[in-house]
Design a protein around this motif. Sequence first.
Motif, short mmCIF file in Angstrom:
data_model
loop_
_atom_site.label_atom_id
_atom_site.label_comp_id
_atom_site.label_asym_id
_atom_site.label_seq_id
_atom_site.Cartn_x
_atom_site.Cartn_y
_atom_site.Cartn_z
N ASP A 92 0.82 -1.20 0.00
CA ASP A 92 0.00 0.00 0.00
C ASP A 92 0.86 1.26 0.00
OD1 ASP A 92 -2.64 1.29 0.11
OD2 ASP A 92 -1.96 1.96 2.09
N ARG A 115 3.89 1.55 -1.18
CA ARG A 115 4.46 1.65 -2.54
C ARG A 115 3.46 2.28 -3.50
NH1 ARG A 115 8.56 -0.87 -4.25
NH2 ARG A 115 9.70 -2.39 -3.09
N THR A 116 2.22 1.84 -3.43
CA THR A 116 1.19 2.38 -4.31
C THR A 116 0.99 3.87 -4.05
OG1 THR A 116 0.09 0.24 -4.45
CG2 THR A 116 -1.24 2.19 -4.97
N ARG A 117 0.91 4.24 -2.79
CA ARG A 117 0.71 5.66 -2.45
C ARG A 117 1.87 6.54 -2.92
NH1 ARG A 117 -3.28 6.68 1.48
NH2 ARG A 117 -4.27 4.76 2.16
N ASP A 131 5.11 1.48 -7.30
CA ASP A 131 4.71 0.16 -7.75
C ASP A 131 4.70 0.16 -9.28
OD1 ASP A 131 2.56 1.84 -8.11
OD2 ASP A 131 1.06 0.36 -7.55
#
Length: 103
Positions: A34, A36-38, A42
Amino acid sequence: MFSLAEISSAYRTRFAEFAFEPAFVALVDQHVADVRTRLGADGPELEPPAPDAERLGDYALGFLDALTEIDWREPVGHDYAVCRLTAISWLVHAYDLLPEVRD
């Protein structure tokens, strides 16, 4: 106010719990994904790129500010915040982001 190095140093001690807490490992892994995504770190690669240390630091400090606002205290076990802070620390160590916390 804590620096990313201080956060990482404080929560890397939780890595020892990975050996006997498989559920904690799974939760931290989800938090790593999560974060990484924020941070936009990613992607479709098999090995995702390292997160930007400055962006990770800004995110971590903002997260700590939110915890301060709710008067959070670190529990003995694993709550959402412990998992998130451990994930931040894991990213720092996995990608060797800060020279002052290298092993």
